[in-house]
Design a protein around this motif. Sequence first.
Motif, PDB file in Angstrom:
ATOM      1  N   SER A   1      -4.579  -1.171 -14.291  1.00 30.85           N
ATOM      2  CA  SER A   1      -3.581  -0.793 -15.289  1.00 30.85           C
ATOM      3  C   SER A   1      -3.418  -1.893 -16.342  1.00 30.85           C
ATOM      4  CB  SER A   1      -2.244  -0.513 -14.597  1.00 30.85           C
ATOM      5  OG  SER A   1      -1.244  -0.229 -15.537  1.00 30.85           O
TER       6      SER A   1
ATOM      7  N   ASN B   1       3.687   1.726  -1.732  1.00 34.45           N
ATOM      8  CA  ASN B   1       4.412   1.970  -2.983  1.00 34.45           C
ATOM      9  C   ASN B   1       3.620   1.613  -4.237  1.00 34.45           C
ATOM     10  OD1 ASN B   1       4.520  -0.819  -3.227  1.00 34.45           O
ATOM     11  ND2 ASN B   1       6.745  -0.951  -3.234  1.00 34.45           N
ATOM     12  N   GLU B   2       2.363   1.192  -4.102  1.00 31.52           N
ATOM     13  CA  GLU B   2       1.624   0.685  -5.262  1.00 31.52           C
ATOM     14  C   GLU B   2       1.442   1.733  -6.355  1.00 31.52           C
ATOM     15  OE1 GLU B   2      -2.411  -0.622  -4.445  1.00 31.52           O
ATOM     16  OE2 GLU B   2      -2.576   0.818  -2.819  1.00 31.52           O
ATOM     17  N   HIS B   3       1.309   3.002  -6.011  1.00 35.98           N
ATOM     18  CA  HIS B   3       1.167   4.042  -7.040  1.00 35.98           C
ATOM     19  C   HIS B   3       2.452   4.201  -7.846  1.00 35.98           C
ATOM     20  CE1 HIS B   3      -2.810   5.586  -6.024  1.00 35.98           C
ATOM     21  NE2 HIS B   3      -2.504   5.309  -4.770  1.00 35.98           N
ATOM     22  N   LYS B   4       3.573   3.993  -7.208  1.00 36.53           N
ATOM     23  CA  LYS B   4       4.872   4.111  -7.874  1.00 36.53           C
ATOM     24  C   LYS B   4       5.240   2.837  -8.638  1.00 36.53           C
ATOM     25  CE  LYS B   4       9.738   5.005  -6.910  1.00 36.53           C
ATOM     26  NZ  LYS B   4      10.744   5.185  -5.867  1.00 36.53           N
TER      27      LYS B   4
ATOM     28  N   SER C   1       3.142   0.196  -9.690  1.00 35.74           N
ATOM     29  CA  SER C   1       2.201  -0.312 -10.701  1.00 35.74           C
ATOM     30  C   SER C   1       2.607   0.025 -12.131  1.00 35.74           C
ATOM     31  CB  SER C   1       0.779   0.178 -10.424  1.00 35.74           C
ATOM     32  OG  SER C   1       0.253  -0.491  -9.312  1.00 35.74           O
TER      33      SER C   1
ATOM     34  N   GLN D   1       0.801  -1.226   0.000  1.00 36.49           N
ATOM     35  CA  GLN D   1       0.000   0.000   0.000  1.00 36.49           C
ATOM     36  C   GLN D   1       0.837   1.281   0.000  1.00 36.49           C
ATOM     37  OE1 GLN D   1      -2.481  -0.104   3.450  1.00 36.49           O
ATOM     38  NE2 GLN D   1      -0.810   0.218   4.886  1.00 36.49           N
TER      39      GLN D   1
ATOM     40  N   LEU E   1      -4.929  -1.250  -8.287  1.00 32.34           N
ATOM     41  CA  LEU E   1      -4.278  -0.352  -9.249  1.00 32.34           C
ATOM     42  C   LEU E   1      -3.555  -1.129 -10.338  1.00 32.34           C
ATOM     43  CD1 LEU E   1      -2.798   2.454  -6.959  1.00 32.34           C
ATOM     44  CD2 LEU E   1      -4.783   2.588  -8.467  1.00 32.34           C
TER      45      LEU E   1
END
Length: 183
Positions: A45, A6-9, A11, A4, A41
Amino acid sequence: PYHQHNEHKVSPHLTDQLLTGKKIALLSDAGTPGISDPAFLLVKSCIANNIEVNCLPGATAFVPALIISGLPSDAFCFEGFLPLKKGRLTMLKKLETEERTMIFYESPMRLLKTLQQFIEHFGGDRNCCVSRELSKKFEENKRGTLIDVVEYFQAKGVKGEIVIIVEGCKKIKKRTIVSDEQE
């Protein structure tokens, strides 16, 4: 690591790796990825980039269907099979304003009727995913609006066990009407 924090970075990087042909398995040390665990995410994607997503089956068919649907999995309601006659329309009316992702089981013989009733009650532009034959040789996941999915299955015979995932109702923002006297 994919979590949770680092998932935005991570993905986009994982999606790029998949687009080059690499295969990736997302494992969790607690539970199923995507159910109170990061994965949404990355799955979203992958779907946006036409990358096939598979989910290993668990104790129920709806969990893999929810994970690979690409619809929000942070809050959902499992409705199972809708009543066949008595109470069906009452249940559909009740679900019209449900904001969580909704999960249904359906038989192949009633799939089109159910999807058409969903259009009547939820609107044809509501996103959904129909998954059938999960974890079997002829597994299929059809994503799109309710209208798109109905058109697809009208042109094709339907067999197998079916899970329908439907996007929840979008929150309607209340508008404040200001009269001339208040201005």
